[in-house]
Design an enzyme around this catalytic site. Structure first.
Site, PDB file in Angstrom:
ATOM      1  N   SER A 146      35.520  73.052  70.966  1.00  0.00           N
ATOM      2  CA  SER A 146      36.396  73.559  69.912  1.00  0.00           C
ATOM      3  C   SER A 146      37.461  74.459  70.494  1.00  0.00           C
ATOM      4  CB  SER A 146      35.573  74.353  68.884  1.00  0.00           C
ATOM      5  OG  SER A 146      36.410  75.066  67.997  1.00  0.00           O
ATOM      6  N   TYR A 160      29.751  81.361  67.191  1.00  0.00           N
ATOM      7  CA  TYR A 160      30.119  79.939  67.254  1.00  0.00           C
ATOM      8  C   TYR A 160      31.084  79.690  68.401  1.00  0.00           C
ATOM      9  CZ  TYR A 160      32.554  75.607  65.986  1.00  0.00           C
ATOM     10  OH  TYR A 160      33.120  74.364  66.016  1.00  0.00           O
TER      11      TYR A 160
END
Length: 255
Positions: A146, A160
């Site tokens: 990501s 995250y």
């Protein structure tokens, strides 16, 4: 089919119930692949993906597993091998933000769950697939990391982002380790992609702020990630590409 030809290849896609995983499954089906599709809880979603795969002219098997548990990950790969006899490509797409929280408010259990869902799953499946690829004389792993792994994430997503940064590092390190054996390891790094992930975790105000930082002025779609995944998975197109993290983010981050 030209350069993108996955006929006679078995492709494993994790997190195939929706979003990027579902789109990737259809993309592989369009190029002739046989799919092994993983889901955790969303059985209805993955059945919809199977329908889309069949419409694209492909076939798919379904496999349920909680990939945060390494034993479950091992059993998943064993099940795929039992059904298909081989695996040529592993797409480690499964992952989740779990919950947005400031670091000071993240309990141990939540911290470990986020790391397990995003990082342990990639590690466990990669560890299990390596001997399979060795026996077959090669293979390709495509991880989904990501943009958060580079810029630290949006509000309330530090853990995250940390897990995704670790996936990127793992990708590079494993690529070095396996390159002499003809096993390629790469990753796609999506930016703000309109998926159920953001429907669950990102409010309208935060989404508007994110879009304001994207030169293209919009979110991406899962289908806009598929071409990069197919490229990285293809030995014909990317035989000399390994250890790479390819950004797909509308210009939001240009490292």
């Amino acid at each position: 089919m030209g350069y993108l030809d996955f006929r006679d290849q078995v492709v494993v896609v994790t997190g195939a119930s929706s979003g990027i995983g579902a789109a990737a499954a259809v993309g592989f089906a369009e190029t002739g692949a046989t799919l092994a599709l993983h889901y955790h809880r969303n059985e209805e979603g993955v059945k919809h993906t199977v329908g889309a795969v069949q419409t694209a002219g492909g076939t798919a098997s379904l496999h349920q597993a909680d990939l945060a548990d390494s034993k479950s990950a091992d059993a998943f790969i064993d099940d795929v091998l039992a059904q298909h006899g081989r695996i040529d490509v592993l797409v480690n797409n499964a992952g989740d933000l779990v919950k947005r929280s400031p670091v000071a408010d993240v309990p141990d259990e939540e911290f470990h769950r986020i790391l397990d869902v995003n990082l342990t799953s990639v590690f466990a499946l990669s560890r299990r697939i390596v001997p399979v690829f060795r026996a077959q004389g090669g293979g390709a792993i495509v991880n989904v990391t990501s943009i958060a792994g580079r810029h630290g994430g949006g509000g309330g997503s530090v853990v995250y982002a940390t897990s995704k940064g670790a996936v990127s590092t793992f990708t590079r390190g494993l690529a070095k380790e396996l390159a002499p054996e003809g096993i390629r390891v790469n990753a796609i790094s999506p930016g703000v992609i309109k998926t159920p992930f953001h429907d669950r975790h990102t409010g309208d105000e935060q989404m508007t702020a994110m879009i304001a930082t994207i030169p293209m002025g919009r979110t991406g779609t899962p289908h806009e990630c598929v071409g990069t995944i197919l490229f990285l998975a293809s030995d014909r197109m990317a035989s000399y590409v390994t250890g790479q993290i390819i950004e797909v983010n509308g210009g939001q981050l240009m490292p």
